[in-house]
Design an enzyme around this catalytic site. Structure first.
Site, mmCIF file in Angstrom:
data_model
loop_
_atom_site.group_PDB
_atom_site.id
_atom_site.type_symbol
_atom_site.label_atom_id
_atom_site.label_comp_id
_atom_site.label_asym_id
_atom_site.label_seq_id
_atom_site.Cartn_x
_atom_site.Cartn_y
_atom_site.Cartn_z
ATOM 1 N N ILE A 231 0.809 -1.220 0.000
ATOM 2 C CA ILE A 231 0.000 0.000 0.000
ATOM 3 C C ILE A 231 0.847 1.276 0.000
ATOM 4 O O ILE A 231 0.359 2.334 -0.355
ATOM 5 C CB ILE A 231 -0.971 0.019 1.197
ATOM 6 C CG1 ILE A 231 -0.211 0.051 2.526
ATOM 7 C CG2 ILE A 231 -1.909 -1.192 1.143
ATOM 8 C CD1 ILE A 231 -1.085 0.235 3.750
ATOM 9 N N LYS A 232 2.095 1.189 0.457
ATOM 10 C CA LYS A 232 3.045 2.313 0.467
ATOM 11 C C LYS A 232 2.423 3.586 1.045
ATOM 12 O O LYS A 232 2.606 4.682 0.511
ATOM 13 C CB LYS A 232 3.599 2.567 -0.939
ATOM 14 C CG LYS A 232 4.416 1.394 -1.481
ATOM 15 C CD LYS A 232 5.027 1.721 -2.828
ATOM 16 C CE LYS A 232 5.879 0.579 -3.348
ATOM 17 N NZ LYS A 232 5.073 -0.588 -3.782
ATOM 18 N N ARG A 233 1.685 3.443 2.129
ATOM 19 C CA ARG A 233 1.054 4.587 2.773
ATOM 20 C C ARG A 233 2.041 5.321 3.689
ATOM 21 O O ARG A 233 3.039 4.764 4.125
ATOM 22 C CB ARG A 233 -0.153 4.129 3.587
ATOM 23 C CG ARG A 233 -1.274 3.538 2.766
ATOM 24 C CD ARG A 233 -1.905 4.590 1.843
ATOM 25 N NE ARG A 233 -3.197 4.137 1.351
ATOM 26 C CZ ARG A 233 -3.413 3.624 0.147
ATOM 27 N NH1 ARG A 233 -2.411 3.477 -0.688
ATOM 28 N NH2 ARG A 233 -4.633 3.265 -0.225
#
Length: 311
Positions: free
Chosen positions: A107-109
């Site tokens: 998700i690379k949040r």
């Protein structure tokens, strides 16, 4: 006390492979018969597109479930179709969980404070309802970006600790232009380090005190297979770090490149491949869209064999 990477190691040992399949379904490459069925059922809608993604995923999972124990979902391929796409993400995760798989949410949040906590609760924790709590996306490990510093990481660490989940924080990514920032220098403790090495220092610090029975911290790192030379000293220094290693196959990484990502005992890394496996039928004379899942199975077995020979 066991943490997520103790469970990951158990799963790797169960299937005798650190390989991970990336479920990145692109409607452009999904076989015609799946798209046709979804189109007939739901029409030319986001619901129809999302249904095709899920049906494609199920066939890939069914064809490979006896080979690997870890799968990774890149959220962009689902998010682009709105609420129906996100339901396909949820349904895929549920399907994997029903088969007792480890699920990585790519998700690379990143954000700070309550916003970071909301992301963490959604993907690796539980969301508060009116008088109860509920797991929404229910992934086991998520990828996150540490650029905002400790304020952005702490809520994820706390949530991961609470629910026996984990993190992979971006360090050295597999894309060619990663050097534009990751290979430039930053000052740290009166010395100069490349940014990806500074990030490794921070990941090591952020995960302190979260070690499991095997010694790995719940804060791992993303480190691209396309930078196999750079990993040598990093792996030696950060023995307590688990690595998620993208870049195998379509991005140019090969089995021989994986050697230095593992500790001396052959542990400490997950090697992930997406397009090379799920679209294997596109580069095959033996398979077509009618038996695409068989092509994926064959490519998974090939990857497993080649990497196990290296370990």
């Amino acid at each position: 006390m066991k943490n997520i990477f103790d469970l990951v190691l158990n799963k790797i040992n169960e299937f005798n492979t650190p390989c991970c399949i990336g479920l990145d379904p692109d409607l452009n490459y999904i076989p015609t018969q799946i798209k046709k069925k979804s189109l007939e059922q739901y029409g030319n809608t986001t619901q129809g597109a999302a249904n095709a993604l899920f049906e494609f995923n199920k066939k890939i999972i069914d064809a490979t479930e006896d080979i690997v124990g870890i799968y990774k979902l890149q959220i962009a391929f689902y998010e682009q179709y709105g609420s129906y796409g996100m339901q396909a993400f949820i349904d895929t995760t549920k399907y994997l969980k029903s088969k007792n798989k480890i699920v990585i949410g790519d998700i690379k949040r990143n954000d700070i404070g309550n916003t970071a906590k909301a992301y963490a609760d959604a993907y690796i924790g539980k969301v508060k309802l009116f008088d109860s709590e509920e797991s929404i996306y229910n992934t086991d490990i998520v990828t996150i970006n540490g650029y905002l510093g400790e304020d952005s990481i702490k809520p994820f660490i706390e949530t991961a600790n609470k629910y026996t989940k984990g993190l992979f924080i971006l360090s050295k990514t597999s894309n060619k232009s990663s050097s534009e920032f990751q290979d430039t220098y930053a000052s740290c403790n009166n010395t100069s380090l490349k940014n990806y090495l500074l990030m490794m220092e921070l990941i090591n610090k952020w995960g302190k005190g979260t070690e499991g029975e095997a010694g790995y911290k719940i804060a791992g790192a993303v480190f691209g297979l396309t930078f196999s030379e750079e990993i040598k000293k990093v792996r030696e220094k950060y023995k307590e770090c688990f690595f998620l290693v993208p870049g195998y196959g379509s991005q140019g990484g090969e089995a021989k490149d994986t050697a230095h990502f593992f500790n001396k005992n052959g542990e400490g890394a997950i090697i992930t491949s997406s397009r090379q496996i799920i679209y294997a039928y596109k580069n095959s004379k033996k398979y077509t869209g009618d038996n695409f899942q068989d092509a994926a199975r064959e490519e998974t077995l090939k990857m497993k064999k080649l990497i196990c020979e290296i370990i």
